[in-house]
Design an enzyme around this catalytic site. Sequence first.
Site, PDB file in Angstrom:
ATOM      1  N   LYS A  13       0.836  -1.208   0.000  1.00  0.00           N
ATOM      2  CA  LYS A  13       0.000   0.000   0.000  1.00  0.00           C
ATOM      3  C   LYS A  13       0.870   1.257   0.000  1.00  0.00           C
ATOM      4  CE  LYS A  13      -2.124  -1.200   3.855  1.00  0.00           C
ATOM      5  NZ  LYS A  13      -1.416  -2.486   4.123  1.00  0.00           N
ATOM      6  N   ARG A  84     -10.020   0.069   8.890  1.00  0.00           N
ATOM      7  CA  ARG A  84      -9.564  -1.267   9.282  1.00  0.00           C
ATOM      8  C   ARG A  84     -10.624  -2.062  10.009  1.00  0.00           C
ATOM      9  NH1 ARG A  84      -3.786   0.058   8.948  1.00  0.00           N
ATOM     10  NH2 ARG A  84      -2.743  -1.857   9.443  1.00  0.00           N
ATOM     11  N   ARG A 118      11.625  -5.897   5.197  1.00  0.00           N
ATOM     12  CA  ARG A 118      11.538  -4.443   4.999  1.00  0.00           C
ATOM     13  C   ARG A 118      12.559  -3.702   5.864  1.00  0.00           C
ATOM     14  NH1 ARG A 118       5.886  -1.670   5.503  1.00  0.00           N
ATOM     15  NH2 ARG A 118       5.843  -2.920   7.389  1.00  0.00           N
ATOM     16  N   ARG A 147      11.402  -1.758  11.117  1.00  0.00           N
ATOM     17  CA  ARG A 147      10.258  -1.206  11.843  1.00  0.00           C
ATOM     18  C   ARG A 147       9.972  -2.094  13.044  1.00  0.00           C
ATOM     19  NH1 ARG A 147       5.013   0.229   8.161  1.00  0.00           N
ATOM     20  NH2 ARG A 147       3.836  -1.024   9.641  1.00  0.00           N
ATOM     21  N   ARG A 158      -0.199  -9.209  13.482  1.00  0.00           N
ATOM     22  CA  ARG A 158      -0.837  -8.205  12.604  1.00  0.00           C
ATOM     23  C   ARG A 158      -1.695  -8.881  11.548  1.00  0.00           C
ATOM     24  NH1 ARG A 158       4.223  -5.322  10.540  1.00  0.00           N
ATOM     25  NH2 ARG A 158       2.804  -4.184   9.183  1.00  0.00           N
TER      26      ARG A 158
END
Length: 203
Positions: A13, A84, A118, A147, A158
């Site tokens: 996204k 969400r 990431r 992160r 998540r």
Amino acid sequence: YHILLLGPPGAGKGTQAKRLCETYDLDHVSTGDALRANKDMETEYGTPRSFMEAGELVPDEVVNEVLEAALTDADGYVLDGYPRNLDQVEFLDDATELDYVFFLDVDRDVLVERLTGRRVDPETGDNYHVEFDMPDDEEIRERLVQRDDDEEDVVRDRLEVYEENTEPVIEHYRETGELVEIDGEGTPDDVFERLSDAVEGDD
Ligand code: AP5
Ligand code: ZN
């Protein structure tokens, strides 16, 4: 345009929102980015950090305020990370009108690989990936960080929170007929081409 980008954690996204904003001169509204910038803000529920590091949703009261402020400042936008859950759908519906609702469809295995690999440039906020997309500049490479919520166990939490709370959101936009499903696998260029075809094919 008012573009909503839906998809699970790691679907791309943020990566695609950035490209859409550059191409169509839109503002990137990301509740995740906005919350990360205000991680230690005290609210009556605690700090956003306490929820985010556990992979949980930040309470609606807090996120809705963040969203409202960001939408007020934006003219055309790409919205990423909101709604969400179904209550957030209702809030958004009262706040604005959407031109496009895109869903980036990516297999779970690929999501885990993208998230755990990431790396983020703390100076610019740009996302990279240890395998798929590392910067040429050594100075940037050396300052990249992971992160907090990309550790493998938090990634699994998540994804579960997504299945439970956010899949009904996808179902909602499928039922209203607004949902446009985009194959989110392949290179970032491949995915962007599919998205821009869907935007321009419409004019
Ligand atoms: P948020 O920041 O929104 O995180 P997320 O939805 O989990 O999504 P990500 O940012 O992890 O993934 P992405 O889809 O943007 O993928 P990206 O482009 O970076 O939310 C974080 C937290 O904030 C939540 O857990 C929650 O606590 C809180 N929060 C936020 N909004 C909220 C709300 N509305 N209500 C309540 N709480 C909220 O790509 C991922 C990686 O893959 C990158 O390394 C990238 O380089 C790589 N990559 C991307 N595309 C490709 C490709 N095509 N091929 C190969 N690699 C790729
Ligand atoms: Zn993101």
